[in-house]
Design an enzyme around this catalytic site. Structure first.
Site, PDB file in Angstrom:
ATOM      1  N   GLU A  83      13.033  -8.266  -3.005  1.00 54.76           N
ATOM      2  CA  GLU A  83      13.191  -9.783  -3.883  1.00 54.76           C
ATOM      3  C   GLU A  83      14.128  -9.865  -4.949  1.00 54.76           C
ATOM      4  O   GLU A  83      14.630 -10.881  -5.459  1.00 54.76           O
ATOM      5  CB  GLU A  83      11.623  -9.873  -4.377  1.00 54.76           C
ATOM      6  N   GLU A 114       3.941  11.622   4.878  1.00 55.44           N
ATOM      7  CA  GLU A 114       4.131  11.825   3.581  1.00 55.44           C
ATOM      8  C   GLU A 114       3.620  13.336   3.137  1.00 55.44           C
ATOM      9  O   GLU A 114       3.838  13.640   1.919  1.00 55.44           O
ATOM     10  CB  GLU A 114       2.931  11.027   2.865  1.00 55.44           C
TER      11      GLU A 114
END
EC number: 4.2.1.126
Length: 302
Positions: A83, A114
């Site tokens: 954004e 992960e």
């Protein structure tokens, strides 16, 4: 660290009966828990402020802000980074998000990605990390190996490191320069850290990027003056921003916006000072892109 010792993995005593409640009562329980999140984040503002100052300083030096995380944490970093170009007009390289498992993990869970410290290190290596960059590791537990590996590598390179976790005494805290740890308590559904922990992380990320961009002159008053007018909605927003900043006639606004190729910041400065485009651009450059500073310089000159 054992999972049962982590606050984020605890069992919430206030939601033990959530599976037997009416829909409205169930949602009220969730909402009551959510109310705790901004309070927890507020307590971390001193640490968030330190991080914002460092990020802004490094970005001014040509460095980058790089978020890295796994699962929900990684997605939130990517969301915030993506954004920044349309909102603040920055290069997509300036703020980046990395997720364990790569782009496919944005849409689909890649749970085992992960667990490997080396993968975090390798993903940062691909970015040609330098001491000018800031790496923000995001992990609700503060113990995700992928994120810890990335942060350890960032320290080796000399990059500044920030950690965001919802556990106060995590492994991450031992590694990073600045630790941000809003303690939101056990989740509504035990261990579902996409909920309160994820919300807390999003609030912190909002502050980090927005705070840094304000300090870079990307905001005038509370207006996003470096917005890129790349579609009809954003063109209309650009016009509205200029109108709010200058109160000029709409025909004048449209004319000057077209002249500047929809450069909102330049348009505002031209209208408020009466300078032509070249003079306004020169003034803006001398002010490092800060409209308020440019107006002050122009006023002092006259």
């Amino acid at each position: 660290m054992d999972l049962d010792k982590l606050i984020t993995e605890g069992r919430n005593p206030d939601t033990l009966d959530i599976d037997r409640l009416s829909t409205e009562d169930m949602l009220k329980k969730i909402n009551n828990e959510d109310k705790k999140v901004p309070i927890a984040v507020e307590k971390e503002i001193p640490n968030i402020a330190k991080a914002v100052d460092i990020i802004a300083e490094k970005l001014k030096q040509g460095g980058r802000l790089i978020y890295i995380g796994a699962g929900t944490s990684g997605r939130l970093g990517i969301l915030d980074a993506s954004e920044c170009p349309p909102t603040f007009g920055v290069d997509p390289e300036m703020v980046q998000g990395i997720i364990a498992g790569g782009d496919v993990a944005i849409r689909r869970s890649v749970e085992d990605a992960e667990d490997k410290e080396d993968l975090g290190k390798e993903d940062l290596k691909k970015k040609n990390l330098s001491s000018k960059d800031v790496v923000v590791g995001i992990a609700a537990s503060g113990r995700t190996p992928y994120v810890l590996g990335a942060l350890r590598y960032a320290k080796e390179v000399g990059a500044h490191t920030v950690g965001i976790s919802c556990n106060p005494d995590s492994e991450m805290k031992k590694i990073v320069d600045i630790m941000i740890a809003p303690v939101v308590g056990p989740e509504v559904i035990m261990g579902s850290t996409r909920m309160k922990a994820g919300t807390a992380q999003k609030l912190v990320l909002n502050m980090l990027s927005t705070g840094a961009m304000i300090k870079l002159g990307k905001v005038y008053s509370n207006l996003m003056v470096d917005v890129k007018a790349t579609n009809e909605k954003l063109i209309n927003r650009a016009k509205r921003i200029v109108k709010l900043a200058t109160d000029a006639d709409e025909k004048v606004i449209e004319k000057i916006l077209k002249e500047t190729n929809y450069n909102v910041k330049l348009t505002i400065l031209m209208i408020l000072t009466g300078l032509n485009q070249n003079k306004a651009k020169e003034l803006l450059d001398r002010s490092n892109g800060y409209i308020a500073k440019a107006l002050m310089l122009n006023e002092n000159k006259s």
